[in-house]
Design a protein around this motif. Structure first.
Motif, PDB file in Angstrom:
ATOM      1  N   GLU A  21       0.827  -1.206   0.000  1.00  0.00           N
ATOM      2  CA  GLU A  21       0.000   0.000   0.000  1.00  0.00           C
ATOM      3  C   GLU A  21       0.862   1.258   0.000  1.00  0.00           C
ATOM      4  O   GLU A  21       0.502   2.262  -0.609  1.00  0.00           O
ATOM      5  N   SER A  22       2.025   1.188   0.648  1.00  0.00           N
ATOM      6  CA  SER A  22       2.909   2.362   0.661  1.00  0.00           C
ATOM      7  C   SER A  22       3.427   2.678  -0.750  1.00  0.00           C
ATOM      8  O   SER A  22       3.656   3.839  -1.082  1.00  0.00           O
ATOM      9  N   LEU A  23       3.574   1.649  -1.599  1.00  0.00           N
ATOM     10  CA  LEU A  23       4.001   1.878  -2.990  1.00  0.00           C
ATOM     11  C   LEU A  23       2.873   2.493  -3.835  1.00  0.00           C
ATOM     12  O   LEU A  23       3.126   3.054  -4.896  1.00  0.00           O
ATOM     13  N   PHE A  24       1.638   2.350  -3.368  1.00  0.00           N
ATOM     14  CA  PHE A  24       0.469   2.855  -4.095  1.00  0.00           C
ATOM     15  C   PHE A  24      -0.139   4.078  -3.399  1.00  0.00           C
ATOM     16  O   PHE A  24      -1.218   4.510  -3.777  1.00  0.00           O
ATOM     17  N   SER A  25       0.541   4.615  -2.397  1.00  0.00           N
ATOM     18  CA  SER A  25      -0.066   5.660  -1.552  1.00  0.00           C
ATOM     19  C   SER A  25      -0.448   6.912  -2.340  1.00  0.00           C
ATOM     20  O   SER A  25      -1.358   7.638  -1.942  1.00  0.00           O
ATOM     21  N   THR A 128       2.525   0.024 -14.694  1.00  0.00           N
ATOM     22  CA  THR A 128       3.942  -0.121 -14.361  1.00  0.00           C
ATOM     23  C   THR A 128       4.681  -0.586 -15.606  1.00  0.00           C
ATOM     24  O   THR A 128       4.060  -0.893 -16.635  1.00  0.00           O
ATOM     25  N   ALA A 129       5.981  -0.675 -15.512  1.00  0.00           N
ATOM     26  CA  ALA A 129       6.792  -1.129 -16.645  1.00  0.00           C
ATOM     27  C   ALA A 129       6.451  -2.570 -17.036  1.00  0.00           C
ATOM     28  O   ALA A 129       6.666  -2.966 -18.182  1.00  0.00           O
ATOM     29  N   ILE A 130       5.901  -3.346 -16.110  1.00  0.00           N
ATOM     30  CA  ILE A 130       5.616  -4.758 -16.413  1.00  0.00           C
ATOM     31  C   ILE A 130       4.128  -5.022 -16.685  1.00  0.00           C
ATOM     32  O   ILE A 130       3.758  -6.142 -17.029  1.00  0.00           O
ATOM     33  N   GLY A 131       3.278  -4.029 -16.530  1.00  0.00           N
ATOM     34  CA  GLY A 131       1.849  -4.207 -16.805  1.00  0.00           C
ATOM     35  C   GLY A 131       0.991  -3.379 -15.861  1.00  0.00           C
ATOM     36  O   GLY A 131       1.508  -2.597 -15.043  1.00  0.00           O
ATOM     37  N   LEU A 132      -0.317  -3.544 -15.970  1.00  0.00           N
ATOM     38  CA  LEU A 132      -1.268  -2.827 -15.126  1.00  0.00           C
ATOM     39  C   LEU A 132      -1.396  -3.571 -13.801  1.00  0.00           C
ATOM     40  O   LEU A 132      -1.836  -4.716 -13.765  1.00  0.00           O
ATOM     41  N   MET A 133      -0.978  -2.909 -12.723  1.00  0.00           N
ATOM     42  CA  MET A 133      -0.956  -3.544 -11.409  1.00  0.00           C
ATOM     43  C   MET A 133      -2.100  -2.996 -10.558  1.00  0.00           C
ATOM     44  O   MET A 133      -2.374  -1.798 -10.571  1.00  0.00           O
ATOM     45  N   ALA A 134      -2.748  -3.904  -9.820  1.00  0.00           N
ATOM     46  CA  ALA A 134      -3.854  -3.510  -8.942  1.00  0.00           C
ATOM     47  C   ALA A 134      -3.649  -4.122  -7.564  1.00  0.00           C
ATOM     48  O   ALA A 134      -3.340  -5.302  -7.442  1.00  0.00           O
ATOM     49  N   LEU A 135      -3.815  -3.294  -6.558  1.00  0.00           N
ATOM     50  CA  LEU A 135      -3.748  -3.720  -5.163  1.00  0.00           C
ATOM     51  C   LEU A 135      -5.163  -3.645  -4.610  1.00  0.00           C
ATOM     52  O   LEU A 135      -5.780  -2.578  -4.608  1.00  0.00           O
ATOM     53  N   ASP A 136      -5.696  -4.793  -4.171  1.00  0.00           N
ATOM     54  CA  ASP A 136      -7.102  -4.891  -3.777  1.00  0.00           C
ATOM     55  C   ASP A 136      -7.274  -5.329  -2.331  1.00  0.00           C
ATOM     56  O   ASP A 136      -6.602  -6.248  -1.866  1.00  0.00           O
ATOM     57  N   LYS A 137      -8.231  -4.668  -1.674  1.00  0.00           N
ATOM     58  CA  LYS A 137      -8.760  -5.122  -0.388  1.00  0.00           C
ATOM     59  C   LYS A 137     -10.211  -5.491  -0.656  1.00  0.00           C
ATOM     60  O   LYS A 137     -10.998  -4.658  -1.104  1.00  0.00           O
ATOM     61  N   ASN A 138     -10.559  -6.760  -0.441  1.00  0.00           N
ATOM     62  CA  ASN A 138     -11.880  -7.283  -0.788  1.00  0.00           C
ATOM     63  C   ASN A 138     -12.673  -7.627   0.465  1.00  0.00           C
ATOM     64  O   ASN A 138     -12.134  -8.210   1.397  1.00  0.00           O
ATOM     65  N   ASN A 139     -13.964  -7.283   0.441  1.00  0.00           N
ATOM     66  CA  ASN A 139     -14.856  -7.540   1.560  1.00  0.00           C
ATOM     67  C   ASN A 139     -16.088  -8.271   1.028  1.00  0.00           C
ATOM     68  O   ASN A 139     -16.772  -7.752   0.146  1.00  0.00           O
ATOM     69  N   TYR A 140     -16.338  -9.475   1.555  1.00  0.00           N
ATOM     70  CA  TYR A 140     -17.481 -10.282   1.108  1.00  0.00           C
ATOM     71  C   TYR A 140     -17.806 -11.313   2.175  1.00  0.00           C
ATOM     72  O   TYR A 140     -16.911 -11.840   2.825  1.00  0.00           O
ATOM     73  N   LEU A 148      -2.877  -8.950  -4.954  1.00  0.00           N
ATOM     74  CA  LEU A 148      -2.133  -8.134  -5.908  1.00  0.00           C
ATOM     75  C   LEU A 148      -2.307  -8.787  -7.262  1.00  0.00           C
ATOM     76  O   LEU A 148      -2.094  -9.995  -7.405  1.00  0.00           O
ATOM     77  N   GLU A 149      -2.709  -7.985  -8.269  1.00  0.00           N
ATOM     78  CA  GLU A 149      -2.925  -8.498  -9.620  1.00  0.00           C
ATOM     79  C   GLU A 149      -2.036  -7.756 -10.606  1.00  0.00           C
ATOM     80  O   GLU A 149      -1.759  -6.564 -10.426  1.00  0.00           O
ATOM     81  N   LEU A 150      -1.631  -8.446 -11.651  1.00  0.00           N
ATOM     82  CA  LEU A 150      -0.899  -7.831 -12.751  1.00  0.00           C
ATOM     83  C   LEU A 150      -1.548  -8.277 -14.048  1.00  0.00           C
ATOM     84  O   LEU A 150      -1.618  -9.471 -14.333  1.00  0.00           O
ATOM     85  N   GLU A 151      -2.060  -7.316 -14.823  1.00  0.00           N
ATOM     86  CA  GLU A 151      -2.641  -7.624 -16.124  1.00  0.00           C
ATOM     87  C   GLU A 151      -1.600  -7.325 -17.187  1.00  0.00           C
ATOM     88  O   GLU A 151      -0.971  -6.257 -17.181  1.00  0.00           O
ATOM     89  N   VAL A 152      -1.394  -8.305 -18.087  1.00  0.00           N
ATOM     90  CA  VAL A 152      -0.321  -8.212 -19.077  1.00  0.00           C
ATOM     91  C   VAL A 152      -0.849  -8.557 -20.470  1.00  0.00           C
ATOM     92  O   VAL A 152      -1.949  -9.079 -20.621  1.00  0.00           O
ATOM     93  N   PHE A 162       6.050 -10.919 -13.186  1.00  0.00           N
ATOM     94  CA  PHE A 162       5.302 -10.893 -11.928  1.00  0.00           C
ATOM     95  C   PHE A 162       6.076 -11.641 -10.843  1.00  0.00           C
ATOM     96  O   PHE A 162       6.216 -11.140  -9.717  1.00  0.00           O
ATOM     97  N   GLU A 163       6.581 -12.809 -11.176  1.00  0.00           N
ATOM     98  CA  GLU A 163       7.347 -13.587 -10.198  1.00  0.00           C
ATOM     99  C   GLU A 163       8.595 -12.838  -9.750  1.00  0.00           C
ATOM    100  O   GLU A 163       8.931 -12.831  -8.564  1.00  0.00           O
ATOM    101  N   ALA A 164       9.277 -12.171 -10.682  1.00  0.00           N
ATOM    102  CA  ALA A 164      10.472 -11.389 -10.332  1.00  0.00           C
ATOM    103  C   ALA A 164      10.094 -10.217  -9.426  1.00  0.00           C
ATOM    104  O   ALA A 164      10.813  -9.906  -8.463  1.00  0.00           O
ATOM    105  N   PHE A 165       8.968  -9.574  -9.711  1.00  0.00           N
ATOM    106  CA  PHE A 165       8.506  -8.457  -8.880  1.00  0.00           C
ATOM    107  C   PHE A 165       8.227  -8.941  -7.453  1.00  0.00           C
ATOM    108  O   PHE A 165       8.608  -8.275  -6.482  1.00  0.00           O
TER     109      PHE A 165
END
Length: 191
Positions: A21-25, A128-140, A148-152, A162-165
Motif C-alpha cells: 500500500e505504501s508503494l500505491f499511496s 507499471t513497466a511490467i503491466g497494469l498492477m492492482a492492489l485490492d482489499k476485498n470484503n465479502y 495483488l494483480e498484474l494484467e499483461v 510478476f514472479e520477479a517483482f
C-alpha cells in the motif's frame, strides 16, 4: 466491447498488503462492487461462465467472462447506475444484448439468473513497466482478503515479470482463486 484478459495474482497477508500500500499511496483508491449472477442450479458455473455487474461511483458495467486456453475472454457492456440497480434489485430481467445472447447460446436460461450476492473491492491501480498492477482489499460474506494483480499482454513474459517483482518485494506467491470463485466458496456450492 470485449478483450482477452491475461493476469497473474497472489493473495497477500495483511503485512504484505500494508507494505504494498505504501508503494500505491499516491494513487486514490476506487471502490467497486461486483454483483454475481447464476441460476439456482448454478448453470453458469457448470458452463464455466461468470457474469457480474460491477458498480462504481459514477457508472456500472456488465461483464461476462469466458475462460480460454490462455487468459479469459471478457465481454463488457457499460450500464448507467440506474440500469445496474434495476437488474441487481429486480427480478434480474437482463436486457437483450451480446452478453445475454452469448449466455443463451451456451444453454443457460437468462430468465433464471439471480443475484447471488456481492463483493466490494477497494482498489489502487497503476500502470507499471511490467503491466497494469492492482492492489485490492476485498470484503465479502463477512470476510476480508487482500490480493495483488498484474494484467499483461504477453502471458509468458508477464508470468516471469510478476514472479520477479514478488521476489524483489519479498512476497511469497500464494495461489489466488478468482474473486467470483472466492465469493462462491462462501455459498457452499456442491460441484
Amino acid at each position: 466491447m470485449n478483450h482477452l484478459e491475461i493476469e497473474y495474482k497472489t493473495m497477500l497477508n495483511k503485512a504484505e498488503f500494508n507494505r504494498m500500500e505504501s508503494l500505491f499511496s499516491h494513487i486514490a483508491p476506487i471502490t467497486q462492487t461486483n454483483y454475481y449472477f447464476d441460476t439456482d442450479d448454478y448453470s453458469m458455473r457448470k458452463h464455466h461462465l461468470s457474469l457480474r455487474i460491477r458498480t462504481f461511483d459514477k457508472g456500472a458495467e456488465m461483464t461476462l467472462k469466458i475462460p480460454k486456453k490462455v487468459g479469459t475472454l471478457e465481454h463488457n457492456i457499460e450500464l448507467t447506475r440506474d440500469q445496474a440497480r434495476a437488474i441487481i434489485t429486480s427480478t434480474c430481467d437482463f436486457p437483450d444484448n451480446v452478453i445475454s445472447d452469448l449466455i443463451r447460446q451456451s444453454g443457460v436460461d437468462c430468465s433464471k439468473l439471480k443475484n447471488l450476492g456481492h463483493l466490494t473491492t477497494i482498489r489502487r491501480e497503476k500502470q507499471t513497466a511490467i503491466g497494469l498492477m492492482a492492489l485490492d482489499k476485498n470484503n465479502y460474506a463477512s470476510r476480508i482478503d487482500y490480493e495483488l494483480e498484474l494484467e499483461v499482454k504477453d502471458a509468458d513474459k508477464g508470468k516471469a515479470d510478476f514472479e520477479a517483482f514478488l521476489v524483489e518485494q519479498g512476497i511469497e506467491l500464494k495461489y489466488a482463486k478468482s474473486k467470483v470463485a472466492r465469493f462462491c466458496s462462501t455459498l457452499n456450492i456442491k460441484d
